[in-house]
Write an enzyme that holds these catalytic residues in place. Structure first.
Site, PDB file in Angstrom:
ATOM      1  N   HIS A 135     -21.142   5.361  86.662  1.00 30.74           N
ATOM      2  CA  HIS A 135     -20.319   5.979  87.703  1.00 30.74           C
ATOM      3  C   HIS A 135     -19.234   4.964  88.077  1.00 30.74           C
ATOM      4  O   HIS A 135     -19.447   3.759  87.955  1.00 30.74           O
ATOM      5  CB  HIS A 135     -21.245   6.256  88.894  1.00 30.74           C
ATOM      6  N   ASP A 213     -28.817   1.121  89.124  1.00 21.86           N
ATOM      7  CA  ASP A 213     -28.242   2.152  89.991  1.00 21.86           C
ATOM      8  C   ASP A 213     -29.213   3.332  89.994  1.00 21.86           C
ATOM      9  O   ASP A 213     -29.302   4.077  89.011  1.00 21.86           O
ATOM     10  CB  ASP A 213     -26.870   2.549  89.445  1.00 21.86           C
ATOM     11  N   GLN A 216     -29.320   8.513  91.228  1.00 22.73           N
ATOM     12  CA  GLN A 216     -29.767   9.818  90.736  1.00 22.73           C
ATOM     13  C   GLN A 216     -31.271   9.881  90.501  1.00 22.73           C
ATOM     14  O   GLN A 216     -31.798  10.932  90.145  1.00 22.73           O
ATOM     15  CB  GLN A 216     -29.045  10.163  89.421  1.00 22.73           C
ATOM     16  N   LYS A 239     -28.652  11.736  98.899  1.00 28.40           N
ATOM     17  CA  LYS A 239     -29.025  12.467  97.693  1.00 28.40           C
ATOM     18  C   LYS A 239     -30.522  12.753  97.646  1.00 28.40           C
ATOM     19  O   LYS A 239     -31.009  13.423  96.729  1.00 28.40           O
ATOM     20  CB  LYS A 239     -28.623  11.674  96.442  1.00 28.40           C
ATOM     21  N   CYS A 377     -16.725  11.238  88.546  1.00 34.35           N
ATOM     22  CA  CYS A 377     -16.550   9.789  88.676  1.00 34.35           C
ATOM     23  C   CYS A 377     -17.003   9.068  87.409  1.00 34.35           C
ATOM     24  O   CYS A 377     -17.589   7.981  87.468  1.00 34.35           O
ATOM     25  CB  CYS A 377     -17.269   9.233  89.909  1.00 34.35           C
TER      26      CYS A 377
END
Lengths: 420, 152
Positions: A135, A213, A216, A239, A377
């Site tokens: 991203h 990261d 998600q 999220k 992104c």
């Protein structure tokens, strides 16, 4: 000390998904005259009543500033804020709550590491290794720190439309010149689930610091930072059923303690005089100013909610919906699908021949289906795949097979509408 | 399909999006304007052949969604023969129409099909993109224009 046994998971119980869906007031509405189908969960999830009520309760009863008041409300706010930190530690199996830093979100977490760790540890000629599926928030902060330090960037390639990391290139790229290796756990545009523990192990052998990261993945599958073996892990609250405006940076204690502050201000200091300041240890060293107290409390409620369902259950449900949607989409003519054919996380990314993603999203929206269309992104990845955008449907545990059926019907209608 | 969608994707728009007019580079072009929307990646170059203040010929190239492509196609057909001042005046009318939905003045002609765009705030930038590009071209400004400078 928090151990694996204290993480509440209930993978074996039967889950009443319809009952869980009813916990989300926002889902019960019509959009443009159709029942809302919310398939934009990779961008932001919806919030259960438990989270909304936790925020209300805090503001109605306990609101005050933290770590400074001697009065009752400040004590309550401080206790609740620090309890949230402990809850987050448990959620990802951190060794101690002191390893949990509250940020504004994934993006700020990465920027914090890039600025505080990067500025201290990167030298001219050092390499920052990323992957082609990152991203923008896991690319741009590193470009900024590379410019300042003279470090250079390198990227582990993606295999193409199938969207896997090309691990055959890892030996060539993951060298002793690499000081930091940052990569996503789950790709937000492809749905790829990366082998994070394996990547961390390979990096560790060379003494390379790692950042995962987890934007998600955090609310979708069980995370254990000790098993993953990374040095930093970042994610966002919004999220994963929590409020916007707050996120988490986890860092290994010894790495955090060796890092200079990120921002200066109140809350992060031991002593200040006009010319010299001494700083607190982590986590407070990295939390200048009044934090997002209500956000932390809302996040706490979200984590309780998710773990009551069990993240194994959630991931299984997400994957089943995504696999079903993927299989249904492959039946259509004139469609290009992105991401792995099997083992994908809870999203599908696609392009219809001769219909731009934004036209797909606009028509779907008029039918009550919320999708995302664009570059997600991921502009460098899109460029590599020779496209500018995709349409994406991303799922969470409150979505249903019937919604996927309706979504497929809508996509067929879009093809008909544009005469493809 | 609902009425709003029919307003957005009128037959004229669908026709121009599937078979864009003047969709090529332009021999003898002496001005060009580039339009880029970073949100969706829509990217167009409008080519103009100007004789003094008059647009003698116009064409465009690039890629993007149905709305942006149809808008660029209709634009190139419309500006041919117009003066710089007329193009500037038309930009103002088209901008007003796309953002408010009111076709307040004559002169927009076929472009009136874009009045329905105002009901789709996220798509106004698609429709207006090539207009920013042509405005930059007639005014002789260099460099790409971005919809992110769009104040609406």
């Amino acid at each position: 000390m928090i151990t694996q046994d204290t993480i509440p998971t209930r993978p074996n119980k039967m889950t009443d998904w319809a009952k869980l869906r009813a916990d989300f007031p926002i889902l019960d509405q019509q959009v443009h005259g159709h029942p809302l189908i919310y398939f934009d969960n990779a961008a932001s999830s919806q919030k259960p009543r438990a989270v909304i009520e936790a925020l209300d309760r805090y503001y109605e009863r306990d609101n005050a500033n933290v770590h400074r008041g001697i009065h009752e409300l400040s004590n309550r706010a401080t206790t609740a804020f620090e309890a949230a930190r402990e809850r987050v530690a448990k959620f990802i199996n951190a060794k101690t709550p002191e390893e949990i830093i509250f940020t504004r979100g994934t993006t700020e977490g990465i920027n914090l590491v890039a600025q505080a760790w990067g500025t201290k540890n990167l030298r001219p000629g050092d390499t920052i290794l990323l992957t082609e599926m990152e991203h923008h928030s896991n690319i741009v902060p590193w470009q900024l720190v590379a410019e300042r330090t003279g470090a250079k960037l390198a990227y582990l390639p993606v295999t193409g439309d199938e969207g896997l990391l090309d691990l055959s290139k890892l030996d060539q790229l993951l060298t002793r010149e690499v000081k930091l290796f940052a990569f996503t756990h789950i790709s937000n545009s492809l749905g790829t689930v990366n082998p994070v523990a394996e990547l961390c192990e390979r990096a560790r052998k060379l003494g390379v610091t790692t950042l995962v990261d987890a934007a998600q993945s955090a609310g979708h599958l069980a995370l254990d930072v000790q098993k993953i073996g990374c040095d930093f892990l970042v994610f966002s609250s919004h999220k994963i059923c929590g409020p916007t405006g707050i996120g988490v940076l986890w860092g290994r204690q010894e790495v955090l303690d060796a890092m200079p502050p990120y921002q200066g201000g109140g809350e992060m200091i031991l002593t200040v005089d006009f010319f010299k300041t001494t700083y607190k240890k982590a986590p407070h060293r990295f939390e200048a100013g009044t934090p997002d107290i209500s956000g932390a409390i809302g996040l706490h409620a979200a984590l309780d909610y998710l773990d009551a369902i069990g993240r194994e259950n959630i991931f299984k449900h997400d994957q089943e919906l995504a696999a079903y949607a993927y299989e249904q989409l492959t039946q259509l003519k004139g469609i290009r699908l992105f991401g792995p054919k099997t083992g994908r996380a809870g999203l599908v990314s696609f392009l219809l021949d001769d219909v731009h993603a934004h036209d797909v999203v606009t028509v779907a929206d008029q039918r009550g289906v919320a999708l995302r269309g664009g570059h997600h992104c991921n502009q460098p990845l899109m460029k590599k795949l020779g496209i500018v955008s995709t349409a994406r449907a991303s799922f969470y545990f409150y979505n249903t097979r019937a919604e996927v059926d309706r979504f497929i019907e809508v996509v067929r209608g879009i093809q008909k509408f544009f005469g493809t | 399909m609902s009425d709003d969608l029919d307003d957005l994707y009128q037959q004229v728009i669908l026709d121009h999006c599937k078979s864009p007019r003047n969709f090529h580079t332009l021999d003898g072009a002496n001005r060009k304007g580039e339009g880029y929307n970073p949100l969706c990646g829509d990217n167009y170059t409008v080519f103009l052949k100007m004789n003094g203040d008059v647009v003698e010929d116009a064409s465009f190239q690039g890629s993007g969604c149905c709305i942006s492509k149809a808008s660029a196609s209709l634009l190139t057909a419309t500006v041919k023969g117009k003066t710089k001042a007329e193009v500037q005046a038309l930009f103002a009318k088209v901008h007003d129409m796309m953002t408010t939905g009111t076709v307040s003045d004559e002169g927009v002609g076929k472009l009136a099909v874009f009045a329905g765009v105002h009901k789709f705030p996220a798509r106004v930038k698609c429709a207006i993109l090539s207009w920013h590009a042509v405005l930059a071209a007639v005014e002789g400004k260099d460099g790409p224009v971005s919809t992110e400078n769009e104040s609406d």
